[in-house]
Write an enzyme that holds these catalytic residues in place. Structure first.
Site, PDB file in Angstrom:
ATOM      1  N   THR A 340      34.239  42.789  19.037  1.00 55.05           N
ATOM      2  CA  THR A 340      34.602  43.855  18.361  1.00 55.05           C
ATOM      3  C   THR A 340      35.461  43.634  17.131  1.00 55.05           C
ATOM      4  OG1 THR A 340      34.912  44.648  20.759  1.00 55.05           O
ATOM      5  CG2 THR A 340      36.610  45.592  19.342  1.00 55.05           C
ATOM      6  N   THR A 358      33.476  49.021  17.702  1.00 58.07           N
ATOM      7  CA  THR A 358      32.766  47.808  18.594  1.00 58.07           C
ATOM      8  C   THR A 358      31.406  48.335  19.039  1.00 58.07           C
ATOM      9  OG1 THR A 358      32.800  46.553  20.550  1.00 58.07           O
ATOM     10  CG2 THR A 358      33.487  48.729  20.743  1.00 58.07           C
ATOM     11  N   ASN A 360      30.731  46.765  21.670  1.00 55.60           N
ATOM     12  CA  ASN A 360      30.980  45.940  22.961  1.00 55.60           C
ATOM     13  C   ASN A 360      30.499  44.727  23.000  1.00 55.60           C
ATOM     14  OD1 ASN A 360      32.064  45.604  25.561  1.00 55.60           O
ATOM     15  ND2 ASN A 360      30.087  46.003  26.547  1.00 55.60           N
ATOM     16  N   SER A 412      39.437  49.415  26.084  1.00 52.36           N
ATOM     17  CA  SER A 412      40.685  48.527  25.943  1.00 52.36           C
ATOM     18  C   SER A 412      41.129  48.421  24.532  1.00 52.36           C
ATOM     19  CB  SER A 412      40.747  47.184  26.402  1.00 52.36           C
ATOM     20  OG  SER A 412      40.333  46.970  27.708  1.00 52.36           O
ATOM     21  N   GLY A 432      38.501  41.486  21.809  1.00 53.78           N
ATOM     22  CA  GLY A 432      39.153  40.774  22.802  1.00 53.78           C
ATOM     23  C   GLY A 432      38.751  41.316  24.375  1.00 53.78           C
ATOM     24  N   GLY A 433      38.053  42.451  24.331  1.00 55.56           N
ATOM     25  CA  GLY A 433      37.797  43.136  25.671  1.00 55.56           C
ATOM     26  C   GLY A 433      39.141  43.256  26.330  1.00 55.56           C
TER      27      GLY A 433
END
Ligand code: DON
Length: 530
Positions: A340, A358, A360, A412, A432-433
């Site tokens: 992302t 992003t 994903n 997130s 970084g999810g």
């Protein structure tokens, strides 16, 4: 000034401002350029969030998150035994949500920019058409993903050199992508959501069991939402509301920490780390239960972000013992190396733009739309495909984030602007999810509590806890061996230090009339300004 993951894209944004554009023009130009120069995350086929603070004081949040296609349904990723089919959720045409980036960037541009789509897309067209020289960072990524690209002729043709991986120093041209960008420059959003580009998307979907239709594309709209607002020790925190979990959790965690004298307890101390981990544990547990697309489910945002709620939620905090996540459910660790990207832009008038975007996972579902030259996202995996079953970031969710037609999957991503007395002092955000929110938390704490200059606030090592799994991951140097032993003695589990980076927070600080751009040293990238 622009800080992004790609020095070329940062230059593009800076150049747009040098030509008289404002920060919104520059952010949009940077976004289109990233789709060319940083295709693992920069995109046309994905989505993102933009938080804007205008020089006149107004703060705005733009949601251009992907949406589930109209034909999506709750159990679409479950196999005959009721288990989540990971390949389908991450590596298929069905893993793609309806792209939002083009609609979002052009919406921001038309509302608050000063330039035309043709002007801000022009640098991206030039980069795609004439090409640019690959550095080892990007060539290495293309090489590393070569086997995935080989599954799709259009991906192979876009990201390999006549069937062979590119090498650093090669000139990389993307002619199909240039054509798509030209259609956008000429026809605005209709150049993507209607006409030949839309036809290419839909025919690829039809040929491969994908769900996205012409109607899905035409109906896609970016949405202006009320930004999240919180306060922390006299600073104002502005961030992204649902369908992101980022802003809500950030404010929630800051509220839980505010009563404690973090500055005095010190950076990296046992006390500070224990407080942070316990705040993270509680906030991430709430995420799984309550957060989803506010157009579909009632998100108790105001409650979750109130100082009152934080006090009650933190009442179970024990200063000498770790709490137990297991009392609240089950999960698993995220896989590594997703992608992302975050970029920050500020102009001389005081307009500030913080953007996270992003596909994903890195290079999304790895599928380039044949003839159109851009990648599709695999954002559908951010939904909770099955209650209490971890997604690729180990995050679990429940009904609030189940798949429904037209719904946005919970995110997130946490593009954030911190202001003091109305003036932006910090623009930050990260990839970084699941770790994104904690990265932003730590950059903010480092500036506000630990009084670090932005460069150190960004570069200092970070920790991450996400409730479940009940383990503390940290970057080498985030705590001493002695502190690690103390935390372990308090009952903290799975303390795991490694050199693997957490986040990539391309940020801008402002103070005393000076802009300080920081490209996170964990990765390549660049700051450009004048
Ligand atoms: O929206 C989200 O939360 C995720 N799709 C973000 C993915 C991500 O950060 C991957 N990055 N490194």
């Amino acid at each position: 000034m622009v800080s992004s993951r790609s020095d070329i894209a940062s230059e593009v944004g800076s150049e747009i401002m040098a030509q008289g554009g404002n920060a919104i023009d520059a952010a949009v130009a940077t976004g289109f350029a990233l789709a060319v120069t940083y295709p693992s995350a920069g995109n046309l086929g994905g989505g993102g969030f933009m938080v804007i603070k205008l020089a006149d004081g107004e703060v705005l949040a733009l949601d251009y998150r992907e949406k589930a296609p109209a034909d999506a349904h709750r159990d679409m990723f479950l196999d005959s035994e009721g288990n989540v089919d990971r390949r389908l959720a991450l590596s298929s045409h069905q893993s793609a949500g309806v792209p939002g980036s083009v609609a979002g960037m052009l919406e921001a541009l038309s509302r608050y920019g000063t330039m035309s789509p043709a002007q801000v897309v022009a640098p991206a067209i030039r980069l795609a058409e004439d090409g640019f020289i690959l550095n080892e960072d990007l060539a290495g990524q293309l090489r590393g993903n070569f086997n995935s690209f080989r599954n799709y002729p259009a991906s192979l043709s876009a990201f390999a050199n006549d069937g062979v991986p590119y090498a650093s120093g090669d000139l990389w041209r993307q002619p199909d992508l240039a054509k798509t960008l030209k259609a956008i420059a000429e026809h605005g959003r209709d150049g993507f959501y209607k006409g030949p580009v839309a036809d290419l998307i839909v025919s690829d979907m039809r040929a491969n069991d994908g769900l996205i239709t012409h109607a899905d594309l035409e109906n896609y709209e970016a949405v202006w939402r009320s930004p999240v607002h919180g306060t922390y020790r006299g600073y104002d925190i502005w961030s992204m509301p649902a369908p992101s979990s980022g802003g809500i959790l950030l404010v929630q965690m800051l509220n839980m920490l505010e009563p404690y004298a973090i500055g005095e307890l010190g950076w990296g101390s046992r006390e500070t780390l224990h407080l942070m981990i316990e705040a993270q544990r509680r906030a991430y547990a709430d995420r799984a239960e309550y957060l989803g697309d506010p157009d579909f489910v009632e998100v108790p945002a105001a409650t979750l972000m109130s100082k009152d709620y934080a006090e009650r939620r933190f009442a179970s905090f024990d200063p000498v013992h770790a709490s137990n996540s297991e009392d609240m459910g089950a999960g698993a660790w995220p896989e590594e190396s997703p992608q992302t990207t975050h970029y920050s832009v500020m102009d001389a008038m005081g307009n500030a733009v913080s953007v996270t975007t992003t596909l994903n996972r890195s290079y999304g579902n790895k599928i380039v739309v044949p003839g159109a030259g851009f990648l599709l996202n695999n954002e559908m995996d951010d939904f909770s495909s099955k209650p209490d079953t971890p997604n690729s970031y180990g995050l679990i969710g429940r009904v609030a984030n189940e798949i429904q037609p037209g719904k946005r999957m919970l995110s997130s991503m946490t593009p954030t602007i911190v202001t003091r007395d109305g003036t932006p002092v910090l623009l930050t955000g990260s990839p970084g999810g699941s770790t994104i929110i904690n990265t932003v938390l730590q950059v903010v704490m480092n500036v506000v509590d630990h009084k670090m200059p932005v460069e150190r606030a960004v570069s200092s090592p970070r920790i991450h806890h996400q409730w479940l799994p009940d383990v503390v991951r940290y970057e080498t140097g985030a705590m001493s061996e002695a502190v690690e032993a103390e935390l372990q003695a308090m009952g903290h589990k799975g303390l795991n230090g490694s050199p693997f980076p957490i986040g990539d927070a391309n940020s801008i600080g402002y103070g005393n009339g000076l802009l300080e751009g920081v490209s996170d040293p964990r990765n390549e990238g660049g700051v450009a300004g004048f």
